[in-house]
Design an enzyme around this catalytic site. Structure first.
Site, PDB file in Angstrom:
ATOM      1  N   HIS A  84      16.640  -4.609  -0.806  1.00 57.80           N
ATOM      2  CA  HIS A  84      15.591  -4.937   0.131  1.00 57.80           C
ATOM      3  C   HIS A  84      14.179  -4.161   0.086  1.00 57.80           C
ATOM      4  O   HIS A  84      13.160  -4.890   0.031  1.00 57.80           O
ATOM      5  CB  HIS A  84      16.292  -4.815   1.579  1.00 57.80           C
ATOM      6  CG  HIS A  84      15.032  -5.090   2.654  1.00 57.80           C
ATOM      7  ND1 HIS A  84      15.136  -6.537   3.292  1.00 57.80           N
ATOM      8  CD2 HIS A  84      14.241  -4.522   3.302  1.00 57.80           C
ATOM      9  CE1 HIS A  84      14.038  -6.392   4.245  1.00 57.80           C
ATOM     10  NE2 HIS A  84      13.536  -5.171   4.088  1.00 57.80           N
ATOM     11  N   GLU A  85      14.382  -3.004   0.055  1.00 58.01           N
ATOM     12  CA  GLU A  85      13.037  -2.161  -0.211  1.00 58.01           C
ATOM     13  C   GLU A  85      12.412  -2.467  -1.626  1.00 58.01           C
ATOM     14  O   GLU A  85      11.494  -2.268  -1.573  1.00 58.01           O
ATOM     15  CB  GLU A  85      13.564  -0.553   0.111  1.00 58.01           C
ATOM     16  CG  GLU A  85      13.969  -0.349   1.610  1.00 58.01           C
ATOM     17  CD  GLU A  85      13.261  -0.797   2.792  1.00 58.01           C
ATOM     18  OE1 GLU A  85      11.691  -1.031   2.425  1.00 58.01           O
ATOM     19  OE2 GLU A  85      13.623  -1.132   3.743  1.00 58.01           O
ATOM     20  N   HIS A 112       6.610  -6.496  -4.276  1.00 59.70           N
ATOM     21  CA  HIS A 112       5.431  -7.057  -3.744  1.00 59.70           C
ATOM     22  C   HIS A 112       4.127  -6.037  -3.737  1.00 59.70           C
ATOM     23  O   HIS A 112       2.840  -7.013  -4.165  1.00 59.70           O
ATOM     24  CB  HIS A 112       5.644  -7.302  -1.956  1.00 59.70           C
ATOM     25  CG  HIS A 112       4.805  -8.302  -1.400  1.00 59.70           C
ATOM     26  ND1 HIS A 112       4.865  -8.382   0.037  1.00 59.70           N
ATOM     27  CD2 HIS A 112       3.772  -9.239  -1.905  1.00 59.70           C
ATOM     28  CE1 HIS A 112       4.162  -9.638   0.218  1.00 59.70           C
ATOM     29  NE2 HIS A 112       3.290  -9.961  -0.804  1.00 59.70           N
ATOM     30  N   HIS A 149      10.325  -5.357  -1.518  1.00 62.79           N
ATOM     31  CA  HIS A 149       8.972  -4.774  -0.844  1.00 62.79           C
ATOM     32  C   HIS A 149       7.935  -4.133  -1.931  1.00 62.79           C
ATOM     33  O   HIS A 149       6.638  -4.479  -2.092  1.00 62.79           O
ATOM     34  CB  HIS A 149       9.048  -3.957   0.293  1.00 62.79           C
ATOM     35  CG  HIS A 149       9.533  -4.365   1.699  1.00 62.79           C
ATOM     36  ND1 HIS A 149       8.678  -5.554   2.094  1.00 62.79           N
ATOM     37  CD2 HIS A 149      10.364  -4.375   2.408  1.00 62.79           C
ATOM     38  CE1 HIS A 149       9.239  -5.875   3.300  1.00 62.79           C
ATOM     39  NE2 HIS A 149      10.117  -5.011   3.813  1.00 62.79           N
TER      40      HIS A 149
END
Length: 693
Positions: A477-478, A484, A481
């Protein structure tokens, strides 16, 4: 004989000197707490002078002398603040936390007159009114719209009297957010529970090893402790056969910030809500939620409530059915007690073992941290062509921090990625992504410095850190990010990377989680940490079958927190004078099962009370999940989870575009249509319950 030359701060303060480090990274090995206040002083002065020059420019406002000039301003402030806030959250000490109190107030006092500057706003508003005639590129047009919106929503168009009050509110909110975060850290640092030999029943060896490492980190060599980091607490609640100790740990965890001590957050919450309501009213909105959500994909509190209630009913039905099955299991075992909150995870594991013949302890030896990092990197390489090489020459803020150089398909430097994975007392709880420098191309290519901070349990005695399936998902998940931020390809810093609506920012991260639990990835990277054997096919199949287990609980835990957040910010602030009573009333209203508590009780709800980024916005994870569940379907439909054409669209339309495109337009460009809402319920295995509910 001449006088000895006086050295200036810019020559001695590492925050003010040019950084002669690899890739001009922060020289963490040189930075000391006493360097920050002088550096902030200089940064505030520089930025104020830059803003004054833009405001007082005698030339008529144009895009270059106003909007672009604003984008160029504040470089030193960004540089100093990014280093400071990394240390505040990831490696603080009493001196840093004391400085944080002053800096948060000074920051508010610095930004208030800028964001409410009538002359500056007049220049921006003039450009905004004439935007169709300025010959702007799509990215420039988007930047102008976002700049106008940001100033307008900060109160730049208010009367002088209202601006003065708004500035006072902002200053006080900054102080309160800092206090909330310090209180929470204080409660987490002060509590631990030592594990004697008799206290270890049911605990896997990997947990005991982590508990020993946690004790070692606190200077208690040879002992083992449970701390209040979520990784430690949740694993203990799943595994410990000692019901009395589960109750003790659970109550300490859920009471953070609510102990009536100097770290109590109840009064802070009451004041925050009152001030947020007043600021929204000053700006012409009936509630803070109405203000907050206008600038989001959801647009209104009603749209948010509609999504949450759509998911709540089937999730609650599933959770209640699981509760009844667990109560039957307790009775069957001869237990003469009612299932309580501190029992849920323990009996859920037993139920999962019975239904799916799977428990977390079986798979943890195959989820070594290094293997999961390698898996996350490999998926990024296969999807986007980027590669990772560890660097040992980049200064870091703690010896545990690792750094990788990221190169693009063309072999050129693209970013640095910092991974800080282990829990420690100097770090706030949770997991997050942030940056030390954002990507931009305004004055030449600027490569980003991207951080992932987690709180995994450290292995003891040289053993590797073993992750639970939840931990492994958090890592992906991190890293989603982080991608991104690293893949960002925009011109203007304000539109870089994760500078998007809160209810869109979780799409790249939650979407990336899907790859972590795919057989193609696990078969390659889930290897036993001692033998190197791959994950047995039988265990893999049982893991995949068990994924949707306990989703009722997980969804109830999340949605209830999101609904309480929404109610805090839609009801009058006066309704929450007694925070505990408000929490109780709202949970009764939605029929919250008494055996489940909020994922974040109000006094520890840092997402919404340490700042306003997720205030009235915690629903964002679920709003994004509608998109991520639907988006992964594009790869499934292509028959290849690394399909090059779909991956290129994902890169171009989602990961690299930052905030330069409206999120709805970006999503539809990638998927070819709006998201399909039932994808979320299908992913969580709740679709059948939804049809019944």
């Amino acid at each position: 004989m001449s006088e000895p030359r006086q050295t200036t701060d810019s020559e001695t303060n590492p925050l003010l000197k040019a950084w002669v480090t690899p890739f001009a990274t922060p020289p963490f090995d040189e930075v000391k707490p006493e360097h920050f206040l002088p550096a902030f002083e200089q940064a505030f002065a520089d930025h104020s002078a830059e803003i004054a020059a833009i405001t007082n420019d005698p030339a008529a406002a144009d895009f270059a002398n106003t909007v672009t000039a604003l984008e160029r301003s504040g470089k030193l402030l960004n540089k100093v603040a990014s280093v400071f806030y990394d240390l505040v959250s990831a490696h603080s000490n009493p001196a840093i936390l004391e400085i944080d109190k002053e800096v948060s107030l000074r920051m508010a006092r610095h930004w208030n007159p800028i964001m409410m500057n009538a002359v500056l706003f007049g220049r921006i508003a003039h450009l905004h009114e004439n935007r169709a005639n300025l010959g702007l590129t799509p990215e420039q047009l988007r930047l102008l719209e976002r700049t106008y919106t940001r100033f307008h929503r900060s109160g730049a168009g208010l009367s002088e009297e209202a601006k003065t009050r708004m500035a006072e509110i902002n200053e006080r909110l900054a102080q309160l957010g800092t206090s909330f975060s310090h209180h929470l850290l204080g409660d987490e640092q002060e509590w631990f529970m030592e594990l004697g030999e008799a206290d270890r029943q049911g605990l896997p060896e990997s947990f005991v090893a982590s508990a020993e490492a946690a004790a070692d980190e606190r200077g208690m060599a040879g002992k083992a402790i449970v701390t209040l980091s979520r990784s430690s607490v949740e694993q203990f609640l799943k595994s410990s056969a000692r019901r009395d100790l589960r109750e003790k740990v659970y109550k300490a965890f859920t009471a953070r910030g609510d102990n009536g001590n100097s770290n109590d957050n109840n009064a802070t919450i009451v004041e925050v809500l009152k001030l947020r309501e007043e600021s929204a009213n000053l700006l012409g909105y009936p509630t803070f939620a109405a203000y907050r959500l206008e600038d989001s994909m959801a647009k209104t509190p009603e749209a948010v409530r509609g999504l949450l209630e759509r998911v709540w009913k089937p999730a609650r039905a599933r959770a209640l059915a699981d509760r009844d099955d667990m109560q039957a299991l307790i009775t069957e075992e001869g237990g003469n007690f009612k299932l309580a909150s501190w029992d849920w995870r323990f009996y859920a594991e037993k139920l999962r073992l019975r239904r799916a013949n799977f428990d977390d302890a079986a798979i943890k030896p195959y989820l070594a941290l290094d293997h999961m990092i390698a898996a996350a990197f490999d998926c990024a390489t296969r999807l986007f062509g980027i590669t990772f090489a560890e660097r040992k020459d980049v200064p870091v803020w703690h010896p545990d921090v690792r750094v990788w150089e990221v190169k693009g398909k063309d072999g050129k430097h693209k970013a640095l990625f910092y991974g800080d994975y282990f829990a420690r007392t100097s770090k706030r709880s949770g997991a997050w992504m942030t940056s030390l420098r954002d990507q931009q191309k305004l004055d030449g290519e600027v490569a980003p410095l991207i951080l992932n901070i987690c709180n995994f349990s450290k292995g003891a005695g040289g053993e590797p850190s073993l992750l639970s399936p939840d931990d492994a998902r958090t890592l992906f998940h991190e890293f989603g990010h982080a991608l991104h931020g690293m893949l960002s390809n925009v011109t203007y810093p304000s539109l870089s990377g994760t500078s998007v609506f809160t209810d869109f920012v979780e799409l790249p991260s939650q979407l990336y989680e899907h790859w972590q639990e795919r057989p193609e990835v696990l078969q390659q990277f889930a290897r036993h940490y001692q033998t190197g054997e791959p994950l047995p096919d039988d265990l893999l199949q049982r893991f995949l079958a068990a994924r949707k287990f306990n989703q009722g609980f997980a969804t109830v835990e999340f949605v209830s927190s999101a609904l309480v957040d929404l109610e805090f910010h839609t009801q009058p602030a006066s309704a929450a004078q007694d925070v505990r009573a408000f929490e109780k009333k709202e949970l009764e209203k939605i029929g919250m099962p008494e055996e489940i508590s909020l994922r974040h009780r109000p006094t520890q709800f840092g997402h919404i009370f340490t700042g306003d980024h997720y205030a009235a916005g915690y629903y964002s994870y679920m709003w994004s999940e509608v998109m991520d569940a639907d988006a992964f379907g594009a790869f499934e439909e292509a028959g290849n989870i690394f399909d090059p054409e779909v991956a290129k669209r994902l890169h171009d339309d989602i990961y690299s575009s930052g905030g330069s495109v409206d999120p709805e337009v970006a999503y539809e460009a990638f998927r070819g249509r709006p998201p399909e809402p039932d994808a979320l319920l299908r992913r969580r295995g709740l679709l059948d319950d939804a049809k019944v509910a």
